[in-house]
Write a protein that holds these residues in place. Structure first.
Motif, short mmCIF file in Angstrom:
data_model
loop_
_atom_site.label_atom_id
_atom_site.label_comp_id
_atom_site.label_asym_id
_atom_site.label_seq_id
_atom_site.Cartn_x
_atom_site.Cartn_y
_atom_site.Cartn_z
N MET A 1 47.89 48.51 48.08
CA MET A 1 47.21 47.52 47.29
C MET A 1 47.21 46.20 48.08
N PRO A 2 46.02 45.57 48.24
CA PRO A 2 45.98 44.31 48.98
C PRO A 2 46.70 43.19 48.25
N ILE A 3 47.27 42.30 49.01
CA ILE A 3 47.97 41.15 48.45
C ILE A 3 47.02 39.95 48.45
N LYS A 4 46.91 39.31 47.32
CA LYS A 4 46.06 38.13 47.21
C LYS A 4 46.75 36.96 47.91
N GLN A 5 46.02 36.30 48.78
CA GLN A 5 46.56 35.17 49.51
C GLN A 5 45.73 33.93 49.23
N ASP A 6 46.38 32.81 49.09
CA ASP A 6 45.67 31.54 48.94
C ASP A 6 45.11 31.14 50.27
#
Length: 58
Positions: A1-6
């Motif tokens: 699962m991709p990690i959301k990054q700012d």
């Protein structure tokens, strides 16, 4: 699962968005004495459209 990054966007990356926003404001100021505070755009079913109509009347 991709990690959301700012992400931090620099000035050049947002120039097109600012130009578009400026053009919309100019268009609305020519069309209305007092420009609207929000835009309601419905996608999908009739219930979404009905909810949008309720927001417009408020």
């Amino acid at each position: 699962m991709p990690i959301k990054q700012d992400r931090i966007l620099d000035y050049t990356q947002t120039a097109g968005r600012r130009q578009y926003t400026r053009l919309i404001r100019e268009h609305l100021s020519q069309r209305y004495a007092t420009p609207p505070l929000a835009l309601v755009h419905s996608f999908g079913c009739q219930q979404n459209a009905a909810d949008g109509e309720k927001l417009r009347a408020a």
